[in-house]
Scaffold this active site. Sequence first.
Site, PDB file in Angstrom:
ATOM      1  N   HIS A 195       0.928  -1.315   0.094  1.00  0.00           N
ATOM      2  CA  HIS A 195      -0.135   0.189   0.002  1.00  0.00           C
ATOM      3  C   HIS A 195       0.653   1.184   0.010  1.00  0.00           C
ATOM      4  O   HIS A 195       0.902   2.090   0.911  1.00  0.00           O
ATOM      5  CB  HIS A 195      -0.891   0.030   1.278  1.00  0.00           C
ATOM      6  CG  HIS A 195      -2.469  -0.116   0.899  1.00  0.00           C
ATOM      7  ND1 HIS A 195      -2.982  -1.082   0.147  1.00  0.00           N
ATOM      8  CD2 HIS A 195      -3.329   0.958   1.185  1.00  0.00           C
ATOM      9  CE1 HIS A 195      -4.189  -0.450   0.066  1.00  0.00           C
ATOM     10  NE2 HIS A 195      -4.497   0.486   0.554  1.00  0.00           N
ATOM     11  N   GLY A 202      -5.690   0.756  -4.647  1.00  0.00           N
ATOM     12  CA  GLY A 202      -6.403  -0.452  -5.335  1.00  0.00           C
ATOM     13  C   GLY A 202      -6.375  -0.428  -6.863  1.00  0.00           C
ATOM     14  O   GLY A 202      -6.088  -1.288  -7.456  1.00  0.00           O
TER      15      GLY A 202
END
Length: 469
Positions: A195, A202
């Site tokens: 991340h 995403g």
Amino acid sequence: MNYNTQNIQTIDKLKSELDQLIPFSEENQKKLQKKVRLEFNYNSNHLEGNTLTYGQTQLLLFFDKSSGDVPVSDIEEMKAHDVALSQIVEMAKDNERPLSELFIKELNKTILVKPFWKDAISPNGTPTRKKIEIGQYKTSPNSVQLKNGEIHEYASPEETPALIRDLLNWYQEKNDVLHPVQLAAEFHYKFVCIHPFDDGNGRVSRLLMNYILLKHNYPIVIIKSEDKETYLTALQKADTGDLVSLIEYVEEQAIASLKLNIKAGKGEDIDELGDIEKQIEILKREKLTQTKIFNTPKVSYDLINHIDNDLWSPLNKLLNKFSDFFAETSNEIHIDHFKYRKTKTVNNSIMGAARMFADKEVEIKPYEIFGKDLEEEEINNITWAKKMLSLKSATKKKDYKISCSLDLKESGYELKILESNANGDGIMKNKTILFEIENEYKSYFMNEIIEGIQKGISKHLISIIQTDK
């Protein structure tokens, strides 16, 4: 090593069949590209909360037009994601330029468009605001709270640059070892675990997964937004060590994509049932938005139910939280200014007659509401009211009433939320309109409007209780 899944043989067989159909005719290629462009942009953004509908996305991507009341940021986001899709397609064709940190940062910069501020939670758990820088690795933790209340930790800001470099080295090592679909799926998961950015992780992870597929001459896979729960479950299983579940999930999407491409290559219809349903919705918006709906028993019945269930019930539930501040509270409903009484006394003779005819067919009144059969009687006004009598903190008797008044007209309705008060004499006066709207029958209240009404009235009552003496 390759993961031993049952899907790989099917994927290889379909890939071989697809290769034999390449190159497609120009017409078939255009149809496929148009569908994939629309589906990938719509679904990947929708997974992350973009509010553009399928039709609005189609209008934006193919005609550069927008319709409806949607945030400008969502429009910019969709257009930017479309640019990023073009970037991975072109990047996959470039054999001279390897996958790099620079390109990954470029993708993040592209999809986020420009720096912005968003709500966040500080390390000590307090709400705060955070500036999102684009194309740069995170400088503070971006852990998230799961539905069960647990905190899911991603890589720390300090670890991120080295972990991304490790991931790129892993990709180069496994590029010719893992099956392309499994390679893309595992890269996607490893990237999500890091991340690396404050936002857009995403979307970037799905773009990179498809870059890897394109690099190996596989078609783009599309994770549908309606399949979000299955997708997230597969990611969560991977977090527990069950990476095969995610690999198999991506393989299933690859199989669907290969089948779609084969149908396109053969010149077959590539519209799915879901596409047809979406087209119908688009058609409704295009053709029915200008039509006028007039009042009928069904129109009145549906609207009254909508106001009663979706607006008044949650508002009344909220008003109940203020009951402790008053000596007495009560609810009333007036129909055309006559009080509606829900219960009626039934004498024995009526009960006997009811039992006598119990076995006979009972007449069903589909549009009966609040004791009125709308096919037989017309309703012009319904008013829901919450009386709150004798404010405990006031030195003199103070009564208040919040009411929701609905006027049903020929081609539209008018709704008002009002507050009135009485100073000891019991006569409600000094009516103040807290909310007012006129709408056509085809337009109902959206959740955000209802929430806005609730917040506004809550703040109004809080202000009254704080200042009234």
